[in-house]
Design a protein around this motif. Structure first.
Motif, PDB file in Angstrom:
ATOM      1  N   UNK A 124     -15.805 -54.601  40.743  1.00 22.61           N
ATOM      2  CA  UNK A 124     -15.941 -53.561  39.720  1.00 22.61           C
ATOM      3  C   UNK A 124     -16.965 -52.521  40.178  1.00 22.61           C
ATOM      4  N   UNK A 125     -16.533 -51.247  40.139  1.00 18.71           N
ATOM      5  CA  UNK A 125     -17.364 -50.140  40.602  1.00 18.71           C
ATOM      6  C   UNK A 125     -17.612 -49.185  39.436  1.00 18.71           C
ATOM      7  N   UNK A 145     -23.267 -42.546  42.599  1.00 23.43           N
ATOM      8  CA  UNK A 145     -22.897 -42.088  43.947  1.00 23.43           C
ATOM      9  C   UNK A 145     -22.801 -43.278  44.903  1.00 23.43           C
ATOM     10  N   UNK A 146     -22.149 -43.074  46.033  1.00 22.41           N
ATOM     11  CA  UNK A 146     -21.984 -44.159  47.007  1.00 22.41           C
ATOM     12  C   UNK A 146     -23.298 -44.340  47.761  1.00 22.41           C
ATOM     13  N   UNK A 147     -23.928 -45.485  47.561  1.00 21.97           N
ATOM     14  CA  UNK A 147     -25.212 -45.780  48.193  1.00 21.97           C
ATOM     15  C   UNK A 147     -25.053 -46.926  49.181  1.00 21.97           C
ATOM     16  N   UNK A 206     -16.110 -36.875  38.796  1.00 21.72           N
ATOM     17  CA  UNK A 206     -16.506 -36.111  39.982  1.00 21.72           C
ATOM     18  C   UNK A 206     -16.702 -36.994  41.209  1.00 21.72           C
ATOM     19  N   UNK A 207     -16.934 -38.308  41.002  1.00 20.75           N
ATOM     20  CA  UNK A 207     -17.190 -39.197  42.148  1.00 20.75           C
ATOM     21  C   UNK A 207     -15.965 -39.994  42.590  1.00 20.75           C
ATOM     22  N   UNK A 230     -12.791 -43.331  46.596  1.00 22.28           N
ATOM     23  CA  UNK A 230     -11.491 -43.665  47.193  1.00 22.28           C
ATOM     24  C   UNK A 230     -11.536 -43.529  48.712  1.00 22.28           C
ATOM     25  N   UNK A 231     -12.202 -42.484  49.180  1.00 20.73           N
ATOM     26  CA  UNK A 231     -12.327 -42.283  50.632  1.00 20.73           C
ATOM     27  C   UNK A 231     -13.131 -43.413  51.257  1.00 20.73           C
TER      28      UNK A 231
END
Length: 459
Positions: free
Chosen positions: A122-123, A128-130, A159-160, A165-166
């Motif tokens: 679960x995200x 933001x990606x840390x 927005x994130x 996904x990338x």
């Protein structure tokens, strides 16, 4: 079909919505504990998703990963044998867990990774990606289990989403699902099970059975909700109270009317909440602004006459029968005596039988108080606002559903709406608030409920 119980470990960073996800999948707002702080879940807890009253999936809630950087460092420390795979790393740390009390919660998660068939990661996409999230995904990869990343809070974290996904694609995790625990979409739940089918092909038929039953239950629940709303509309429209032709009596009848219709709505509210497995405190229900209308029964309008098979050109419709019908009731005349008034005696007898109370009230100067069209329009729209809110509400939601009347209009009313009201008003026995000794559910009432539900589905 593989009937073996399928097990899922729900993992992720602390406070990302793991327990909330399970609550929504289970339709159980009481599962686990939810607070707006990290580390609320301190142990592994499981629950079943059932099919045909038998366990199909068991889903486990796990503590949050609070220090993934330290966990990954510990797993990789002093690895003399580079040929060891990730599972060996996990097993070695679990074997020596007494040496790592600071990783007590994380080791509970590692045990869950190894003992279940698939992992839901679960995200919280608002974040933001840390580096700590990359480390968590690295640790998960050591378990060599299929992983479905669940992107949570997608409405607030829009927005994130692309960045997440990338990042997941770079880690070869393509089977992600968007699933908002607060703003629920049934289609997203189906996507979770469909992704599971892709990753667990040997459980494909078992999961298909679950999908089919979930869809059937969803449709049955919606049909039942529509029937409840249709019944409420009919019984509220049929509700009426007789008053003498003075202000005091009319006020008393109006008060009874308001209490009765509010009771009917509250009763329907409780039933709808139970149907979707929510509680009454989940809804902030404003009092319905009841507006009472005097009972306007035009017994001798063209529509009423045609209802009894009379042509528009007959003397009855033109007015010759009006006084006759009233006089018949007043005098208590039999059908035989009524024959002397002319060729409409049979029709007048039918009018007397069906509208006896209304005619008698007219003669004695009484009136009936009932809900007007505006009140019933608000009542109708309010139920569909509630139904829409319940269908899109996750079982982890803590904010209340507000049912005010500020946006209710009749612009989208079904074409037959007023016709339904008229028919219901002609049958006061359909509402138990009228204390009628006649049966509440008749073939005609049931036909009207089905007609309303059919119209709702077409719209």
């Amino acid at each position: 079909m593989n009937n073996q119980l399928l097990s899922v470990a729900v993992v992720g960073h602390a406070n990302t919505g793991k327990t909330s996800l399970i609550r929504t999948l289970l339709r159980d707002a009481d599962f686990g504990e939810i607070e707006d702080k990290a580390g609320t879940t301190r142990h592994v807890e499981g629950a079943e998703i059932r099919v045909d009253d038998s366990p199909n999936i068991i889903i486990y809630d796990t503590p949050g990963l609070e220090d993934s950087i330290h966990l990954l460092t510990t797993l990789n420390r002093d690895r003399a044998n580079d040929n060891d795979d990730g599972i060996e790393y996990l097993l070695d740390l679990i074997k020596h867990e007494d040496q790592h009390p600071d990783l007590n919660q994380e080791i509970k998660v590692l045990k869950a990774l190894l003992s279940n068939d698939i992992i839901f990661y679960v995200i919280d996409v608002r974040e933001p990606i840390l580096g700590k999230y990359r480390d968590e995904l690295k640790v998960l990869s050591y378990a060599a289990k299929p992983i479905i990343p669940v992107l949570n809070f997608i409405e607030a974290g829009e927005t994130n989403i692309n960045a997440w996904k990338i990042q997941l694609a770079r880690l070869n995790l393509h089977a992600f699902v968007s699933f908002d625990n607060v703003i629920f979409r049934f289609a997203d739940e189906m996507k979770i099970y469909q992704k599971m089918q892709t990753l667990l092909s040997h459980h494909e038929q078992q999961l298909e059975h679950l999908i089919v039953q979930r869809k059937q239950q969803w449709q049955e629940r919606e049909n039942a909700a529509q029937s409840l709303i249709a019944t409420l509309l009919i019984e509220a429209a049929a509700c009426r109270f007789k008053a003498e032709n003075n202000e005091k009596s009319i006020v008393e009848a109006s008060d009874k009317l308001q209490s009765s219709i509010r009771f009917l709505e509250t009763q329907t509210l409780v039933q709808l909440l139970g149907l979707y497995q929510f509680k009454q405190q989940d809804v902030d229900l404003y009092d319905l602004p009841i507006q009472e209308g005097r009972w306007e029964l035009d017994l001798f309008s063209l529509e009423t006459a045609q209802e009894f098979g009379l042509k528009a050109s007959s003397n009855f419709v033109k007015g010759a029968g009006v006084g006759v019908a009233v006089d018949l009731v007043a005098a208590g005349m039999t059908l035989g005596a009524a024959a002397a008034v002319g060729g409409v005696a049979g029709v007048l007898w039918g009018v007397k039988q069906r509208y006896y109370d209304e005619l008698l009230a007219k003669i004695k100067g009484h009136r009936f108080v009932c809900a007007d069209d505006l009140t019933l329009t608000v009542l109708w729209n309010r139920q569909f606002k509630l139904l829409s809110a319940l269908q899109q509400r996750g079982h982890a939601s803590v904010s209340k559903i507000h049912l005010d009347d500020s946006r209710f209009t009749g612009s989208s009313l079904p074409k037959s709406f007023l016709k339904w009201l008229k028919l219901a008003r002609q049958h006061p026995q359909w509402s138990d608030t009228n204390n009628s000794s006649q049966p509440l559910m008749t073939k005609e009432k049931n036909t009207l409920i089905l007609d309303i539900c059919s119209t709702i589905n077409r719209n």
